[in-house]
Design an enzyme around this catalytic site. Structure first.
Site, mmCIF file in Angstrom:
data_model
loop_
_atom_site.group_PDB
_atom_site.id
_atom_site.type_symbol
_atom_site.label_atom_id
_atom_site.label_comp_id
_atom_site.label_asym_id
_atom_site.label_seq_id
_atom_site.Cartn_x
_atom_site.Cartn_y
_atom_site.Cartn_z
ATOM 1 C CG HIS A 234 -1.682 -1.052 1.211
ATOM 2 N ND1 HIS A 234 -3.396 -1.039 0.595
ATOM 3 C CD2 HIS A 234 -1.928 -2.534 1.086
ATOM 4 C CE1 HIS A 234 -4.019 -1.934 0.704
ATOM 5 N NE2 HIS A 234 -3.348 -2.837 1.109
ATOM 6 C CG ASP B 29 0.049 9.303 0.991
ATOM 7 O OD1 ASP B 29 0.436 7.746 1.163
ATOM 8 O OD2 ASP B 29 -0.351 10.139 1.412
HETATM 9 C C1 G6P Z 1 -1.573 3.023 6.852
HETATM 10 C C2 G6P Z 1 -0.745 1.416 6.242
HETATM 11 C C3 G6P Z 1 -1.662 0.603 6.736
HETATM 12 C C4 G6P Z 1 -1.861 0.472 8.631
HETATM 13 C C5 G6P Z 1 -1.861 2.881 8.218
HETATM 14 C C6 G6P Z 1 -2.892 3.014 9.504
HETATM 15 O O1 G6P Z 1 -2.293 3.516 5.487
HETATM 16 O O2 G6P Z 1 -0.388 1.630 4.568
HETATM 17 O O3 G6P Z 1 -0.968 -0.674 6.760
HETATM 18 O O4 G6P Z 1 -2.098 0.177 9.188
HETATM 19 O O5 G6P Z 1 -1.259 3.138 8.014
HETATM 20 O O6 G6P Z 1 -1.143 2.754 10.733
HETATM 21 P P1 G6P Z 1 -0.943 1.507 12.086
HETATM 22 O O7 G6P Z 1 0.236 1.967 12.107
HETATM 23 O O8 G6P Z 1 -2.029 2.260 13.269
HETATM 24 O O9 G6P Z 1 -1.798 0.114 11.386
#
Ligand code: G6P
Length: 489
Positions: free
Chosen positions: A180, A389
């Site tokens: 992602h 991003d």
């Molecule tokens: C981004 C990343 C995800 C992640 C999210 C929230 O979107 O691509 O993999 O889950 O941020 O971050 P966190 O560390 O809270 O999971």
């Protein structure tokens, strides 16, 4: 969302009497789509933060598959349960894993390294060992959950070793992986002391997906450099006697869902209330981001500050609203960013606000979907200015809610979304003068031009939704006969 989960069929199907796992399609991500918090000993489930969860939730709901992930709370040993029409299969993360794997290797090594090293990445061998151990745990849990000849879709940078680990345990499966976040240029990736192991982990997949062609090109280059796999720009990668595919699949959103919430009868009154509170005659400049140093929040606040200082924008004409969703708060760089942002907000309001009339409104919390959409509808100028991003779904969500073609999007050139949304006002997010100039043009743009730009962007997002994204990935991953059951027709 605070409803209680149910056990239902999930537990029976993953740990059936015969010990046979029985889910034909499994999504694996570091986080489950819902996160557990405890208040006064009671469990509460809330939607997990981030674009990954918002994109994959509708896919998982349609697929009737299972989702393997972490509950967001440490040292929990939860049984599988069903929530929001998704079978949730929790993986335990200990306090030590949280420190070394999650905060350490994932968010102080990989996250900054993959985002152009906008903060300095740290390399520690004990963090890497924890990353290996947690990836092994995920792979074992998936191996126990998916049925023979099933398909697994592994998500994101936290789980790059899972494809190869899972293949070793279950060679019968089709395994997909989607990143992602950006895949960095070779010069940056080369710094990673465990670069070969990470690449070999990914090469365990049958299909590896990236947000953009540029990310895919970066990946192919380092595969050729640091592994024995044969990779070329055209044709599949050959590795270990297998052929696998690396391609760009730009992620998107559920356009209809966002548009329908925008058109729902109770949205307009919410927007009206917000507008009145902000001052009906003022244009609203909006930012909505996870409170992350990659998002460029402080740069955009500085740009707004300078516009006020120059007198080109008057506090009576415009107001900024910054919604910051709390994120990774125990990681030092995030705490430091929060301090910087809050200091800037205080400084700007101190200089330009009046008693009862702020020029920057700062809200540090997650919004409900209804309030999020009302906020998007309130923003005349949407600022999406990350320093780096993968895609940025906020940009696409904003566009989906502008059913009347109103509103202007200011978008960073360094967000994956800029490859598609070329009718936004594109800016270099490091260039504070450039951001200020884009804010000014957005505030003064001829409404006919603004509507034309928005209409084109809406057509692009409507024409490629998250369902199209999933369909194209799954079409490459599984044979035609399995697709229908996964994609729900
Ligand atoms: C981004 C990343 C995800 C992640 C999210 C929230 O979107 O691509 O993999 O889950 O941020 O971050 P966190 O560390 O809270 O999971």
């Amino acid at each position: 969302m605070t409803s209680a989960p149910t056990k239902s069929s999930t537990e029976r199907r993953t740990r059936s009497g015969a010990g046979q796992p029985s889910w034909p399609f499994v999504i694996v991500a570091n986080r489950l789509p819902v996160s557990l918090t405890r208040r006064k000993g009671e469990k509460h489930w809330t939607t997990s933060p981030g674009g990954l969860v918002s994109a994959l939730t509708p896919i998982a709901q349609r697929a009737h598959g299972a989702w393997v992930g972490w509950s967001g709370s440490v040292d929990d040993r939860l049984e599988p349960f069903e929530h929001d029409a998704i079978a949730q299969v929790p993986v335990t993360i200990s306090r030590q894993d949280h420190h070394d794997f999650y905060q350490g290797f994932c968010n102080r090594t990989l996250w900054p390294l993959y985002h152009d090293a906008v903060q300095n990445p740290e390399y520690h061998r004990h963090w890497w060992r924890s990353y290996v151990a947690v990836n092994e745990r995920f792979a074992r849990m998936v191996a126990e959950t998916v049925q023979a000849d099933g398909a697994v879709w592994v998500q994101d940078y936290q789980l790059q070793l899972v494809p190869a680990l899972l293949r070793a345990l279950r060679p019968d499966l089709r395994i997909g992986f989607f990143l992602h976040i950006p895949f960095p240029p070779a010069e940056l990736f080369a710094r990673l002391p465990w670069r070969r192991q990470v690449l070999e982990g990914l090469l365990g997949a049958d299909v590896i997906g990236f947000q953009t062609e540029r990310n895919r090109g970066n990946f192919l280059r380092v595969v050729g450099q640091y592994t024995r796999a044969q990779a070329s720009d055209a044709g599949p990668i050959r590795h270990d006697g297998r052929r696998l595919q690396a391609a760009a699949y730009p992620i998107s959103i559920d356009f209809e869902l966002y548009e329908s919430v925008a058109l729902a009868p109770d949205t307009e009154p919410r927007v009206e209330r917000l507008r009145q509170r902000l001052g009906s005659s003022r244009k609203v400049i909006l930012g909505i981001d996870r409170l992350d140093y990659t998002k460029g929040i402080d740069h955009r606040l500085r740009a707004f500050h300078e516009l006020l200082l120059s007198g080109l924008v008057k506090p009576s004409d415009a107001v900024m609203v910054q919604v910051a969703v709390p994120s990774r708060e125990r990681v030092a760089e995030y705490a430091e960013l929060r301090r910087r942002v809050e200091e800037l907000v205080g400084q700007i309001n101190g200089e330009f606000g009046e008693v009862g009339v702020a020029v920057v409104h700062y809200v540090r919390r997650n919004l409900t979907p209804e309030n999020l959409v009302a906020m998007y509808r309130t923003g005349d100028v949407m600022m999406v200015t990350p320093l780096c991003d993968g895609m940025n779904l906020v940009a696409k969500e904003y566009v989906a809610t502008r059913f009347d073609n109103s509103g202007t999007l200011v978008l960073s050139e360094f967000a994956g979304a800029a490859e598609e949304l070329t009718d936004a006002l594109l800016v270099n997010p490091h260039d504070v003068d450039g951001i200020g100039a884009a804010i000014l043009s957005a505030l003064t743009m001829d409404p006919v031009e603004a509507a034309g730009r928005m209409a084109k962007m809406r057509a692009i997002v409507r024409g490629h939704t998250v369902h199209d994204w999933a369909r194209s990935f799954v079409a490459d991953l599984v044979p035609a006969r399995q697709r229908r059951s996964i994609l729900g027709g």
